[in-house]
Design a protein around this motif. Sequence first.
Motif, mmCIF file in Angstrom:
data_model
loop_
_atom_site.group_PDB
_atom_site.id
_atom_site.type_symbol
_atom_site.label_atom_id
_atom_site.label_comp_id
_atom_site.label_asym_id
_atom_site.label_seq_id
_atom_site.Cartn_x
_atom_site.Cartn_y
_atom_site.Cartn_z
ATOM 1 N N VAL A 9 25.028 -47.531 -0.059
ATOM 2 C CA VAL A 9 24.363 -46.242 -0.218
ATOM 3 C C VAL A 9 23.041 -46.247 0.546
ATOM 4 C CG1 VAL A 9 23.334 -44.643 -1.876
ATOM 5 C CG2 VAL A 9 25.469 -45.806 -2.424
ATOM 6 N N VAL A 10 22.899 -45.272 1.431
ATOM 7 C CA VAL A 10 21.665 -45.106 2.206
ATOM 8 C C VAL A 10 21.001 -43.793 1.796
ATOM 9 C CG1 VAL A 10 22.545 -46.468 4.122
ATOM 10 C CG2 VAL A 10 22.882 -43.977 4.119
ATOM 11 N N ARG A 11 19.761 -43.598 2.263
ATOM 12 C CA ARG A 11 18.996 -42.429 1.836
ATOM 13 C C ARG A 11 18.249 -41.823 3.022
ATOM 14 N NH1 ARG A 11 14.274 -42.508 -2.926
ATOM 15 N NH2 ARG A 11 13.969 -40.219 -3.024
ATOM 16 N N HIS A 12 18.266 -40.476 3.085
ATOM 17 C CA HIS A 12 17.514 -39.777 4.119
ATOM 18 C C HIS A 12 17.258 -38.352 3.645
ATOM 19 C CE1 HIS A 12 16.346 -38.047 7.999
ATOM 20 N NE2 HIS A 12 16.205 -39.282 8.450
ATOM 21 N N PRO A 13 16.038 -37.804 3.874
ATOM 22 C CA PRO A 13 15.736 -36.456 3.384
ATOM 23 C C PRO A 13 16.575 -35.354 4.031
ATOM 24 C CG PRO A 13 13.944 -37.310 4.740
ATOM 25 C CD PRO A 13 14.861 -38.449 4.465
ATOM 26 N N ILE A 45 22.803 -34.574 8.373
ATOM 27 C CA ILE A 45 23.426 -35.780 8.946
ATOM 28 C C ILE A 45 24.932 -35.781 8.684
ATOM 29 C CG2 ILE A 45 23.541 -38.302 8.752
ATOM 30 C CD1 ILE A 45 20.497 -38.187 8.079
ATOM 31 N N ILE A 46 25.323 -35.469 7.462
ATOM 32 C CA ILE A 46 26.736 -35.493 7.108
ATOM 33 C C ILE A 46 27.518 -34.460 7.913
ATOM 34 C CG2 ILE A 46 28.352 -34.902 5.247
ATOM 35 C CD1 ILE A 46 26.721 -36.536 3.373
ATOM 36 N N GLU A 47 26.950 -33.264 8.074
ATOM 37 C CA GLU A 47 27.635 -32.232 8.862
ATOM 38 C C GLU A 47 27.757 -32.650 10.325
ATOM 39 O OE1 GLU A 47 29.276 -29.469 7.926
ATOM 40 O OE2 GLU A 47 28.945 -30.345 5.930
ATOM 41 N N ALA A 48 26.715 -33.259 10.860
ATOM 42 C CA ALA A 48 26.755 -33.718 12.250
ATOM 43 C C ALA A 48 27.809 -34.807 12.433
ATOM 44 C CB ALA A 48 25.380 -34.225 12.674
ATOM 45 N N LEU A 49 27.943 -35.683 11.452
ATOM 46 C CA LEU A 49 28.947 -36.737 11.537
ATOM 47 C C LEU A 49 30.357 -36.163 11.419
ATOM 48 C CD1 LEU A 49 27.186 -39.515 9.437
ATOM 49 C CD2 LEU A 49 27.637 -39.559 11.887
ATOM 50 N N LYS A 50 30.521 -35.149 10.583
ATOM 51 C CA LYS A 50 31.838 -34.509 10.470
ATOM 52 C C LYS A 50 32.301 -33.961 11.803
ATOM 53 C CE LYS A 50 32.146 -32.985 5.632
ATOM 54 N NZ LYS A 50 32.132 -31.799 4.740
ATOM 55 N N SER A 51 31.375 -33.386 12.556
ATOM 56 C CA SER A 51 31.729 -32.830 13.861
ATOM 57 C C SER A 51 32.160 -33.915 14.836
ATOM 58 C CB SER A 51 30.545 -32.048 14.439
ATOM 59 O OG SER A 51 29.495 -32.921 14.827
ATOM 60 N N ALA A 64 15.962 -36.377 -7.193
ATOM 61 C CA ALA A 64 15.595 -36.508 -5.779
ATOM 62 C C ALA A 64 16.667 -37.286 -5.015
ATOM 63 C CB ALA A 64 14.242 -37.205 -5.651
ATOM 64 N N LEU A 65 17.156 -38.358 -5.616
ATOM 65 C CA LEU A 65 18.191 -39.155 -4.968
ATOM 66 C C LEU A 65 19.448 -38.334 -4.688
ATOM 67 C CD1 LEU A 65 18.023 -42.502 -7.001
ATOM 68 C CD2 LEU A 65 17.202 -42.102 -4.684
ATOM 69 N N ALA A 66 19.812 -37.468 -5.631
ATOM 70 C CA ALA A 66 21.051 -36.697 -5.501
ATOM 71 C C ALA A 66 21.066 -35.832 -4.249
ATOM 72 C CB ALA A 66 21.254 -35.827 -6.743
ATOM 73 N N GLY A 67 19.900 -35.469 -3.746
ATOM 74 C CA GLY A 67 19.842 -34.661 -2.540
ATOM 75 C C GLY A 67 19.697 -35.454 -1.261
ATOM 76 N N GLU A 68 19.604 -36.791 -1.367
ATOM 77 C CA GLU A 68 19.301 -37.583 -0.176
ATOM 78 C C GLU A 68 20.247 -38.761 0.082
ATOM 79 O OE1 GLU A 68 15.237 -38.823 -0.342
ATOM 80 O OE2 GLU A 68 14.447 -36.779 -0.345
ATOM 81 N N ILE A 69 21.009 -39.188 -0.911
ATOM 82 C CA ILE A 69 21.820 -40.391 -0.738
ATOM 83 C C ILE A 69 23.216 -40.063 -0.204
ATOM 84 C CG2 ILE A 69 20.623 -41.795 -2.460
ATOM 85 C CD1 ILE A 69 22.738 -41.011 -4.489
#
Length: 370
Positions: free
Chosen positions: A287-291, A296-302, A336-341
């Motif tokens: 598990v990693v974290r970024h604001p 990031i996830i949408e960009a990776l999906k593409s 806070a974690l729920a929105g970033e991990i």
Amino acid sequence: MTTFVWDYLREYETERADILDAVETVFSSGRLVLGKSVHGFEREFADFHGARHCVGLDNGTNAIKLALQALGVGPGDEVITVSNTAAPTVVAIDAVGATPVFVDVREEDFLMDTDQVAAAITDRTRCLLPVHLYGQCADMDALKGLAATHGLALLEDCAQAHGARRHGRQAGTFGDAAAYSFYPTKVLGAYGDGGAVITSDEDVARRLCRLRYYGMEERYYVVETPGHNSRLDELQAEILRRKLGRLDSYIEGRRAVARRYAEGLDDTGLVLPRTTPGNEHVYYVYVVRHPERDTIIEALKSRGISLNISYPWPVHTMSGFAHLGYSRGALPVTEALAGEIFSLPMYPSLPREVQDTVISALRDVLAELS
């Protein structure tokens, strides 16, 4: 190509002969329920942990539920746990009629903040239920002290921590009992559902054996106390026996993937997993974290890479637990974690080329964001 968080097919190809031999062993045994495979696995899993007893069960949720019942937790009681966990931890508490009471987690490792537990204890508190999240142990020394001081049961949720250690001691051996899941994605996973509870308490073990078998002990049809039908399947037990002997290699495979991620992503701005001093991490998930997680996830999906989030909705914010009365902001670190991990692909047989693809794509996306 789409990259998934988990896939068992490569591992199955490697272990196929042994898995199919396990199937043949059970089907030719003459007994399909609570036979030699279940009893053998129970003995071996207990021995692996240095525990006196293991009771095989049908899944990890019922492992927590029946363990709570065996420890005497029921209606009117409170169980202190965390909201940054898979919902089954809390579903099991609710299922025995008890009330879950949440404390926040720590910023540095996402594990139960044991400094908050004492203030959460009331005269209704009956049990402490820490979750060994993502593959490493909560602070069990602190929790053991609190449990002893206040006369509370201590139940470990080890669904994500098979083989993890703290100060050299196996996860699951600190409390009165420990609950395990063998869902296929787990560090020790079956080919279907499965669970178990380990304990060194003879009375707890006997109650568990009754509870998983309708409440019966010696004779069929004689119910001593109402129970459930929650037996570990004979076939899954035999497969788990075979895989238990390979657990150390599974863990080393996960650690090797974690090392490659750490080396490849160290300078990217991602907050990478931190192993708490004294812990030996088994990396059930990475598990990693970024604001800017969602971007990031949408960009990776593409780019054809699909990732998971563990977990996007804290349990205390779910509509099914609204009756507990927790408002937004009650557990600030958890929320806070729920929105970033988010979780990177992690399993022992994860191909090296997939790891490289994920690392490269993440580096590109993060560079574009900087």
